[in-house]
Design an enzyme around this catalytic site. Structure first.
Site, PDB file in Angstrom:
ATOM      1  CE  LYS A 192      -3.818  -2.472   2.098  1.00  0.00           C
ATOM      2  NZ  LYS A 192      -4.517  -2.936   3.293  1.00  0.00           N
ATOM      3  CD  GLN A 226      -3.731  -4.686   6.360  1.00  0.00           C
ATOM      4  OE1 GLN A 226      -3.754  -3.644   5.730  1.00  0.00           O
ATOM      5  NE2 GLN A 226      -4.167  -5.819   5.846  1.00  0.00           N
ATOM      6  CG  ASP A 232     -10.072  -0.206   4.967  1.00  0.00           C
ATOM      7  OD1 ASP A 232      -9.745  -0.666   3.861  1.00  0.00           O
ATOM      8  OD2 ASP A 232      -9.374  -0.320   5.997  1.00  0.00           O
TER       9      ASP A 232
HETATM   10  N1  GUN Z   1      -7.223  -6.970   5.885  1.00  0.00           N
HETATM   11  C1  GUN Z   1      -7.583  -7.697   4.800  1.00  0.00           C
HETATM   12  N2  GUN Z   1      -8.197  -6.919   3.903  1.00  0.00           N
HETATM   13  C2  GUN Z   1      -8.232  -5.681   4.418  1.00  0.00           C
HETATM   14  C3  GUN Z   1      -8.736  -4.432   3.946  1.00  0.00           C
HETATM   15  O1  GUN Z   1      -9.308  -4.297   2.866  1.00  0.00           O
HETATM   16  N3  GUN Z   1      -8.560  -3.365   4.787  1.00  0.00           N
HETATM   17  C4  GUN Z   1      -7.965  -3.484   5.986  1.00  0.00           C
HETATM   18  N4  GUN Z   1      -7.858  -2.398   6.731  1.00  0.00           N
HETATM   19  N5  GUN Z   1      -7.485  -4.620   6.456  1.00  0.00           N
HETATM   20  C5  GUN Z   1      -7.623  -5.703   5.663  1.00  0.00           C
END
Ligand code: GUN
Length: 288
Positions: A53, A97, A120
């Protein structure tokens, strides 16, 4: 029929190029979008996602900062950090995350993120906006899937879309977005009876199960579009999806490969959301 394996790299590259240009024109006005990623603990898969990311942000000119916190971090320490990021004018998007360590309540943490910075789209207000069809930030993985369908000009309206999986991250919002595109939507899950009977009716099949190569040709209607959201390891430890691509490729019309399609598209939508969040706030700092 031989399926077209969707070239995710090409799609992702062209969208990231568009984002990069938008970020550049913002930079010309002395503004820069900013993303904060918070990682608690040392789950190796999460560490890879977070790194990807941050790298993607850099590629398009988005400011990013990664906050790595030890696994023993208390919930209140995490909430304090989120409170600071909520107030930080340089930060337009906050991503915590998941999964979090067991002693931290995921729901409390998600609820503490500013609705405007929730890139998100996990906050209940944003989930509600999505449900009633209001404009706003959209969840990254499902909106990435919609982008794939749109960019390939795959018709969705009036089609039967079957989503396998009902998670808050993928299954449920995926169903909502497909409904918004006027598909007839069925959601299947672990308690669904006669799964194959239902998936075989799908014009568009979205697999978000979390089980390596579970979807075989007997699940797929001739000519169906198969979107694989899975991210698993096979017996050899190799990354693979929920769909057995080799098995379905003579049945489906399109299929997305894993890795290399939905994953990078999800990150691209995160960049898009950060840009959108930055556009919607009045406060920016200089790009310098
Ligand atoms: N863990 C797995 N997929 C995601 C996501 O799309 N966002 C976040 N914050 N954590 C994740």
């Amino acid at each position: 029929m031989t399926a077209q394996i969707i070239n995710g790299k090409e799609l992702v590259q062209s969208i990231r190029e568009e984002i990069k240009q938008d970020v550049q024109s913002m930079a010309n006005q002395g503004k820069q979008p900013g993303l904060a990623v918070v990682l608690v603990g040392d789950d190796p898969a999460s560490a890879v996602y977070v790194r990807n990311k941050a790298k993607a942000c850099e590629e398009v000119g988005i400011y990013s900062e990664v906050h790595k916190l030890p696994a023993e971090t208390s919930e209140s320490e995490l909430l304090t950090m989120i409170g600071q990021l909520n107030k930080d004018d340089r930060i337009h998007g906050i991503l915590v995350q998941l999964p979090l360590p067991k002693h931290i309540h995921e729901e409390t943490v998600i609820d503490s993120i500013s609705v405007h910075k929730d890139v998100d789209c996990f906050h209940p207000v944003n989930v509600g906006n999505l449900m009633v069809g209001k404009d706003g930030l959209l969840p990254c993985t499902p909106s990435g899937v919609i982008q794939i369908l749109k960019r390939l000009e795959i018709p969705v309206a009036g089609k039967h879309a079957v989503v396998i999986g009902r998670s808050n991250i993928v299954g449920k919002p995926m169903a909502m977005l497909l409904l918004r595109e006027n598909a007839t939507v069925t959601v299947c899950h672990s308690r669904t009876k006669d799964l194959t009977e239902i998936t075989k009716q799908a014009d568009i099949l979205v697999a978000a199960i979390g089980r390596a190569k579970m979807i075989k040709k007997e699940h797929v209607k001739d000519g169906a579009v198969v979107i694989d959201v899975g991210m698993n390891r096979d017996e050899a430890g190799k990354l693979c999806g929920d769909v057995d691509l080799e098995d379905v490729r003579d049945t489906a019309s399109y299929v997305t490969p894993v890795p290399g399609c939905v994953g990078p598209m999800t990150i691209t939508m995160l960049l898009q959301n950060t840009l959108q969040a930055a556009r919607q706030t009045g406060s920016y700092v200089s790009a310098e």
